[in-house]
Design an enzyme around this catalytic site. Structure first.
Site, PDB file in Angstrom:
ATOM      1  N   ALA A  14       0.818  -1.219   0.000  1.00 28.92           N
ATOM      2  CA  ALA A  14       0.000   0.000   0.000  1.00 28.92           C
ATOM      3  C   ALA A  14       0.855   1.274   0.000  1.00 28.92           C
ATOM      4  O   ALA A  14       0.883   2.028  -0.982  1.00 28.92           O
ATOM      5  CB  ALA A  14      -0.952  -0.030   1.186  1.00 28.92           C
ATOM      6  N   SER A  42       2.084  -4.672  -4.538  1.00 29.08           N
ATOM      7  CA  SER A  42       0.844  -3.955  -4.815  1.00 29.08           C
ATOM      8  C   SER A  42      -0.359  -4.874  -4.918  1.00 29.08           C
ATOM      9  O   SER A  42      -1.138  -4.785  -5.851  1.00 29.08           O
ATOM     10  CB  SER A  42       1.015  -3.169  -6.125  1.00 29.08           C
ATOM     11  OG  SER A  42      -0.040  -2.261  -6.280  1.00 29.08           O
ATOM     12  N   CYS A  46      -6.753  -5.883   1.405  1.00 30.11           N
ATOM     13  CA  CYS A  46      -8.113  -5.730   1.908  1.00 30.11           C
ATOM     14  C   CYS A  46      -9.074  -6.687   1.208  1.00 30.11           C
ATOM     15  O   CYS A  46     -10.179  -6.927   1.683  1.00 30.11           O
ATOM     16  CB  CYS A  46      -8.590  -4.291   1.727  1.00 30.11           C
ATOM     17  SG  CYS A  46      -7.416  -3.101   2.394  1.00 30.11           S
ATOM     18  N   VAL A  84      15.049  -6.636   2.822  1.00 28.39           N
ATOM     19  CA  VAL A  84      16.071  -5.718   3.334  1.00 28.39           C
ATOM     20  C   VAL A  84      16.401  -6.176   4.755  1.00 28.39           C
ATOM     21  O   VAL A  84      15.524  -6.241   5.621  1.00 28.39           O
ATOM     22  CB  VAL A  84      15.572  -4.258   3.325  1.00 28.39           C
ATOM     23  CG1 VAL A  84      16.615  -3.335   3.937  1.00 28.39           C
ATOM     24  CG2 VAL A  84      15.245  -3.838   1.901  1.00 28.39           C
TER      25      VAL A  84
END
Ligand code: FAD
Length: 550
Positions: A14, A42, A46, A84
């Site tokens: 998001a 992406s 929801c 990461v």
């Protein structure tokens, strides 16, 4: 011309995707790298419950962008399956691990944008790691749940946690013909609702044969290879062929903490009003950050999609010399539970009381549209507002139709700092299929303004029994027929139209509490008695609200 800046974004859903796309639109030359631990970027988190339940049929509909489409349209380099692992703020460098190959490498940045989201809370109880216990965060999670249901045809489900995601999952499993039980440690579902509003939801769910175990906690799960039942603190044993965790989420702050970035008192990454962390070259957005509550200014966490998108968008502007301050979030949220809608915005009464903010509350039960036009339904709405100036502080609505539109009007009003008097004045779209000439929002506003103007005093149901014990005179102002069908113990039935004739029956030396069906007729009674010197109060929400509380 200076060198093109290099921006690395951590997290590609998001907030991350929103930041990346806006950044490209603002700066065609920037080098933008988006690093995502999972396979997908992406995706519509929801939408995940609805994919599990089969409402969304095609899996690819959840995938709004792919690494390829992100590159083609936005020239954004997406590194998925890449985690990461470390940030070295001094060197302005991160360490990225390829989760498929296992190797790690360094990548430099001019600016880093942290959008790692929040992770589901997994309670540390026996049996939690069994393969039929699921949390719902990403596409692979929903794949696993869907596959498990298809292969094993479970008959019973326990949902642990009665928040928004828990309720959506409850509905979806119910639609898949499972017997569903929701276990919630608090006394009520849906924390953002006040108890009397949550009671409406409880009553509805029970009427649909969804079992609720409130004020109870899962303490272990039994079964050999799979969980077969969930054991609750009360000693209850609830059968469970599948368990869904919806207890809530906690910000993913590991990376930020290890990099020495400041963490806020709520546990989210600390950011300033430009969403910059304690390092000037690192920004952060989304579920991972601590924000300011728009209504109270308090530090808070608000894991919702709309704020995450806004924050991501805003960071992109801030990186492109168009600084915009983030003004906080007010917690507007909505959930569908079968044919009911539950929506909230702003502060609830529980919080206002805890913070010692002076407020008043009123309830109304307006119809979604004119009752003479077919198909209308009643909604129960609660408005919270400042006692002195009538500033709108919050609202909660439960009903079938038109709830979304009313909550959004009130959410807008809160954003604009409007009062209940401003709400009265709103001229909202009306024709019989859609609303009434006095829209539910106007109705609430009229009721609230009467309180601010001191034309009427209100009392809430939880305070009534004590007052009656102390001698208050309770009037049920509905018709005799309605009274017969059910009333409150100790009430005297004096229908509104008989009050003037029977006024001698009402003691002048006692506090008088009046209710009717929804509060309108009792309001009229108040207006008859008050000028005559009676100490009279209206019971907010009337019998319509009372009947859910018992
Ligand atoms: P996310 O969308 O969670 O994205 C964070 C991403 O960062 C993840 O994909 C994660 O893999 C990645 N990541 C984390 N750490 C690293 C790392 N070290 N390296 C690389 N990548 C990393 N909100 C609403 O407003 N309305 C709803 O109806 C609603 N329904 C929801 C239903 C479900 C089932 C769920 C799970 C959430 C729902 N939400 C809803 C909440 C909403 O999805 C979140 O508020 C929003 O996605 C937060 O965005 P975000 O970018 O902060 O985090």
């Amino acid at each position: 011309m200076g060198m093109a800046k290099k921006v690395v974004i951590v997290g590609g859903v998001a907030a991350g995707a929103s930041a990346a796309a806006r950044l490209r639109r603002m700066d065609e030359d920037a080098q933008i790298i988006m690093v995502e631990r999972g396979e997908y970027i992406s995706f519509a988190n929801c939408g995940l419950p609805y994919y599990v339940g089969g409402v969304i049929k095609k899996r690819e509909r959840l995938l709004i962008q792919t690494p390829r489409s992100m590159f083609k349209r936005f020239n954004i380099e997406v590194r998925n399956n890449s985690e990461v692992e470390q940030i070295n703020p001094q060197e302005k460098e991160i360490v990225i691990k390829n989760t498929l190959e296992g190797d790690s490498y360094r990548e430099s940045y001019d600016y880093l944008v942290l959008c790692p989201g929040a992770a589901p809370i997994i309670p540390n109880i026996p049996g939690i790691n069994q393969p039929n216990v699921f949390s719902v965060r990403n596409v692979p999670d929903s794949d696993r749940i869907k596959q498990y249901i298809e292969m094993n045809e479970p008959k019973t489900a326990v949902i642990i946690g009665g928040g928004f995601v828990g309720l959506e999952m409850a509905e979806m499993l119910y639609e898949c013909n499972l017997d569903v039980c929701i276990v919630e440690a608090a006394d009520q579902l849906m924390g953002p609702l006040d108890p009397e509003m949550a009671a409406i939801v409880h009553s509805y769910l029970r009427s649909q044969d969804i079992e609720l175990c409130l004020g109870d906690q899962a303490i272990s799960m039994e079964g050999s290879d799979l969980v077969e039942s969930v054991i609750l603190a009360s000693g209850r044993k609830v059968p469970a062929d599948i368990v869904i965790l919806g207890i809530g989420v906690k910000p993913e702050v590991g990376l930020a903490t290890n990099a020495g970035l400041a963490i806020g008192s709520t546990g989210g990454i600390l950011v300033d009003e430009y969403l910059r962390t304690s390092d000037p070259f690192i920004y952060a957005a989304g579920d991972a950050i601590q924000i300011k509550d728009f209504v109270t200014g308090q530090d808070s966490l608000l894991p919702l999609a709309s704020p995450a998108n806004r924050q991501g968008w805003l960071i992109a502007n801030n990186l492109c010399h168009r600084p915009i301050k983030y003004t906080g979030a007010q917690g507007t949220a909505i959930v569908k539970i079968m044919d009911q809608t539950v929506a909230v915005t702003g502060k609830n009464e529980k919080t206002l009381r805890k913070l010692g903010i002076p407020y008043q509350a009123c309830h109304a039960q307006p119809n979604s549209h004119a009752t003479y036009y077919p198909g209308s339904s009643v909604m129960t709405a609660k408005l919270l507002f400042d006692t002195q100036d009538g500033k709108v502080l919050g609202a909660q609505i439960v009903g079938r139709d038109g709830v979304d539109k009313r909550i959004d009007v009130i959410a807008t009003a809160i954003r604009a700092g409007m009062t209940v008097f401003d709400l009265q004045e709103l001229e909202l779209a009306y024709a019989p299929p859609f609303s009434s000439a006095k829209d539910p929002v106007n109705m609430l506003a009229y009721a609230a303004s009467n309180i601010v103007n001191r034309d009427i005093e209100v009392i809430q149901w939880p305070d009534v029994p004590k007052r009656v014990m102390e001698g208050a005179f309770l009037i049920d102002a509905r018709t005799a027929k309605e009274f017969e069908r059910g009333t409150v113990d100790g009430a005297h039935n004096i229908p509104v139209d008989e009050v003037r004739a029977r006024i001698d029956e009402i003691p002048k030396d006692k506090e008088v509490l009046v209710y009717c069906g929804q509060g309108l007729r009792s309001y009229i009674v108040n207006r008859i008695l008050r000028p005559k010197g009676y100490d009279v109060k209206n019971i907010s929400g009337g019998y319509g609200l009372y009947q859910y509380q018992i």
